[in-house]
Design a protein around this motif. Structure first.
Motif, PDB file in Angstrom:
ATOM      1  N   SER A 194      35.084  -5.983  92.012  1.00  0.00           N
ATOM      2  CA  SER A 194      35.532  -5.084  91.136  1.00  0.00           C
ATOM      3  C   SER A 194      37.219  -5.268  90.767  1.00  0.00           C
ATOM      4  N   PHE A 195      37.578  -4.604  89.510  1.00  0.00           N
ATOM      5  CA  PHE A 195      39.028  -4.960  89.268  1.00  0.00           C
ATOM      6  C   PHE A 195      39.791  -3.594  89.965  1.00  0.00           C
ATOM      7  N   GLY A 196      39.322  -2.361  89.401  1.00  0.00           N
ATOM      8  CA  GLY A 196      40.207  -1.366  89.988  1.00  0.00           C
ATOM      9  C   GLY A 196      39.694  -1.226  91.651  1.00  0.00           C
TER      10      GLY A 196
ATOM     11  N   LEU B 208      49.854 -11.601  75.734  1.00  0.00           N
ATOM     12  CA  LEU B 208      48.843 -10.462  75.148  1.00  0.00           C
ATOM     13  C   LEU B 208      47.631 -10.652  75.829  1.00  0.00           C
ATOM     14  N   TRP B 209      47.206  -9.919  76.598  1.00  0.00           N
ATOM     15  CA  TRP B 209      45.778  -9.883  77.282  1.00  0.00           C
ATOM     16  C   TRP B 209      44.927  -8.762  76.725  1.00  0.00           C
ATOM     17  N   ASN B 210      44.536  -8.940  75.527  1.00  0.00           N
ATOM     18  CA  ASN B 210      43.591  -8.075  74.825  1.00  0.00           C
ATOM     19  C   ASN B 210      42.230  -8.087  75.478  1.00  0.00           C
ATOM     20  N   ASP B 211      41.580  -6.831  75.642  1.00  0.00           N
ATOM     21  CA  ASP B 211      40.310  -7.021  76.256  1.00  0.00           C
ATOM     22  C   ASP B 211      39.381  -6.437  75.562  1.00  0.00           C
ATOM     23  N   ILE B 212      37.864  -7.135  75.402  1.00  0.00           N
ATOM     24  CA  ILE B 212      36.648  -6.639  75.021  1.00  0.00           C
ATOM     25  C   ILE B 212      36.617  -6.274  73.620  1.00  0.00           C
TER      26      ILE B 212
ATOM     27  N   LEU C 237      50.996  -8.311  79.485  1.00  0.00           N
ATOM     28  CA  LEU C 237      50.224  -6.949  79.420  1.00  0.00           C
ATOM     29  C   LEU C 237      48.769  -7.136  78.874  1.00  0.00           C
ATOM     30  N   TYR C 238      48.003  -6.550  79.701  1.00  0.00           N
ATOM     31  CA  TYR C 238      46.558  -6.138  79.219  1.00  0.00           C
ATOM     32  C   TYR C 238      46.591  -4.843  78.451  1.00  0.00           C
ATOM     33  N   TYR C 239      45.588  -4.774  77.526  1.00  0.00           N
ATOM     34  CA  TYR C 239      45.439  -3.601  76.682  1.00  0.00           C
ATOM     35  C   TYR C 239      44.059  -3.640  75.993  1.00  0.00           C
TER      36      TYR C 239
ATOM     37  N   HIS D 103      43.657   1.023  79.884  1.00  0.00           N
ATOM     38  CA  HIS D 103      42.211   0.571  80.216  1.00  0.00           C
ATOM     39  C   HIS D 103      41.155   1.247  79.204  1.00  0.00           C
ATOM     40  N   HIS D 104      39.886   1.033  79.478  1.00  0.00           N
ATOM     41  CA  HIS D 104      38.734   1.473  78.594  1.00  0.00           C
ATOM     42  C   HIS D 104      39.144   3.212  78.583  1.00  0.00           C
ATOM     43  N   ASP D 105      39.710   3.971  79.597  1.00  0.00           N
ATOM     44  CA  ASP D 105      39.578   5.246  79.858  1.00  0.00           C
ATOM     45  C   ASP D 105      40.759   5.995  78.950  1.00  0.00           C
TER      46      ASP D 105
ATOM     47  N   THR E  17      41.070 -19.304  76.447  1.00  0.00           N
ATOM     48  CA  THR E  17      39.582 -18.636  76.698  1.00  0.00           C
ATOM     49  C   THR E  17      39.657 -17.857  77.912  1.00  0.00           C
ATOM     50  N   THR E  18      38.602 -16.898  78.195  1.00  0.00           N
ATOM     51  CA  THR E  18      38.972 -16.101  79.384  1.00  0.00           C
ATOM     52  C   THR E  18      37.567 -15.764  80.167  1.00  0.00           C
ATOM     53  N   PRO E  19      36.900 -16.822  80.520  1.00  0.00           N
ATOM     54  CA  PRO E  19      35.888 -16.646  81.440  1.00  0.00           C
ATOM     55  C   PRO E  19      35.986 -15.588  82.648  1.00  0.00           C
ATOM     56  N   GLU E  20      35.010 -14.653  82.791  1.00  0.00           N
ATOM     57  CA  GLU E  20      35.383 -13.593  83.793  1.00  0.00           C
ATOM     58  C   GLU E  20      34.253 -13.773  84.737  1.00  0.00           C
TER      59      GLU E  20
END
Ligand SMILES: C[C@@H]1N[C@H](CNC(=O)c2cc3ccccc3[nH]2)[C@@H](O)[C@H](O)[C@@H]1O
Length: 449
Positions: A289-291, A225-229, A174-176, A130-132, A265-268
């Motif tokens: 929240s997701f976490g 492949l679930w890439n983020d942001i 997998l999310y990255y 994740h972002h961390d 596409t991936t509306p959140e």
């Protein structure tokens, strides 16, 4: 031996020949999992859903518990206050790694796999980084910003879950976090502008992210492949995509590499209001929240019936629902999350026939004369009509005309009497809909319009 299929070449024209595989169109429902160091503090102000909180305040009272590191960098945030009171001002975020790694030794991935299967999910997407910047697999790719280590899980959490999920017959994605990595850029994000300026764009980071995705593909052959942001401009996604599809032909790639090509596409915390030709997948947490967020209560978490209706609405418009679960560091899942998963699974067990493997009809929705909402899907020669809310007794769907002699059944097989009326078609539903959630009717043959 036959030459290895090198069907795709690293250019957008070649990649655009890829079509969304049936398994993803049929799946309709996946489980998102956000699990990592942020699962230890598991704390965020439940300020509201993304999109419902003014963006000028969003980052200061971030409801996303997985943003804990960024939130405690904003000294006037409630999270910073909580952090000082609970851990002390000098407690470095990455020290949560000890508790996370110690507690997840007890985790049994097969428990998640059977829970998700029973919930009716057909695929799973796990955060790998994740972002961390912490990786949930023991990556061999060195992090130039972390020579001292402490940024990679010693246990192969990604591999263990992949094995269990596939053993249960589900697809594994997998999310990255390609766009943000707070080991490369440590400046706090307080505005949307900071999101852009703190996205690492160095050649060094582009090579790091590319090496990570390639390691994940080589080790796990993920179906998504679930890439983020976003993704570093120097990251050469075309080459990555071509190599991925040549290795995993039935794979799908989301639109968050922010390049001109994607499978979906991936509306959140959002969904579309009409049928779209391009495949889409709506993602959200059960709460805000997701976490895992220990302070979220029932007033923050979607109600079971609303969750079932959300899935039906999304499916009627050509979408999938990627519903997130935020586990605790030891892998256990909170009661309130389990309760919603079980409600969805129970409804799908009886009514899933018109969901899984269906496709949108000529229109997604209608009303009843009583003002109720109806959603449609089509499968084979059947039209499925889902009457939302607690439809019971005689219910007239406006504008729907059945061919004479059509057969109408409740999911589970009981036949339903119907008659043509001036407004549309009246169905004689049971006096009380037994379980929670929409009443599902199958109508054969499916009317043309
Ligand atoms: C799944 C979710 N993604 C967030 C980043 N969000 C986006 O990149 C994003 C939001 C959004 C809303 C509508 C359409 C596209 C979008 N991308 C992350 O910041 C969250 O921590 C979480 O991982």
């Amino acid at each position: 031996p036959a030459a290895f299929a090198q069907k795709y070449s690293p250019d957008w024209t070649s990649l655009k020949a890829h079509t969304v595989p049936n398994w993803f169109e049929d799946a309709k429902f996946g489980i998102f999992i956000h699990w990592g160091l942020y699962s230890v503090p598991a704390w965020a102000p439940p300020s509201g859903e993304l999109g419902k909180v003014d963006m000028s305040r969003w980052f200061y009272q971030n409801a996303y518990a997985e943003w804990y590191l960024n939130s405690i960098r904003l000294k006037d945030s409630p999270s910073y206050k909580h952090h000082v009171e609970t851990y002390g001002a000098d407690f470095d975020y990455y020290r949560f790694g000890q508790a996370f790694e110690q507690q997840n030794r007890a985790w049994k991935p097969q428990n998640w796999a059977s829970l998700f299967k029973d919930a009716g999910a057909r695929y799973v997407v796990l955060t790998t980084k994740h972002h961390d910047g912490y990786t949930l697999w023991p990556s061999k790719v060195p992090n130039p910003k972390r020579p001292q280590g402490g940024i990679n899980s010693p246990r192969d959490l990604v591999g263990d879950l992949t094995k269990a999920v596939r053993g249960a017959g589900l697809h594994m994605g997998l999310y990255y976090s390609g766009g943000l990595d707070w080991t490369f850029e440590t400046r706090p994000i307080a505005t949307m502008g900071d999101l852009r300026t703190t996205a690492p764009q160095t050649e060094e980071y582009a090579r790091y992210a590319d090496a990570h995705w390639r390691e994940l593909i080589r080790l796990y052959q993920p179906s998504v492949l679930w890439n983020d942001i976003g993704y570093p401009k120097l990251g050469k996604p075309e080459a990555l995509f071509a190599d991925y599809y040549n290795a995993v032909p039935e794979g799908v790639i989301n639109n968050r590499f922010s390049v001109e090509y994607s499978d979906f596409t991936t509306p959140e915390y959002a969904k579309y209001d009409k049928i779209t030709p391009k495949k889409w997948e709506s993602c959200r947490g059960l709460g805000f929240s997701f976490g895992y967020n220990q302070v979220e209560g029932p007033e923050h978490v979607i109600a079971p019936e609303a969750l079932i209706e959300l899935l039906v609405d999304i499916v009627s418009k050509n979408g999938n629902l990627l519903l997130n679960i935020g586990p605790k560091p030891d892998g256990t899942i909170s009661e309130i999350q389990l309760n919603r998963l079980n409600a969805l699974g129970a409804w799908l067990k009886t009514n899933g026939d018109g969901i899984f493997g269906s496709r949108p009809w000529v229109r997604p929705s209608a009303k009843t004369t009583a003002g109720g909402d109806v959603r449609f899907t089509k499968k084979g020669d059947a039209l499925y009509a889902f009457l939302l809310g607690r439809a019971a007794g005689p219910s007239t769907v406006v504008g729907l005309t059945l061919a004479p002699g059509s057969t109408v059944r409740l999911s589970g097989g009981r036949s339903v009497a119907w008659k043509k009326t001036g407004d549309g078609t009246t169905f004689e539903l049971p006096a009380n809909s037994p379980a929670a959630g929409p009443v599902a009717l199958s109508i054969t043959p499916a009317p043309a319009a």
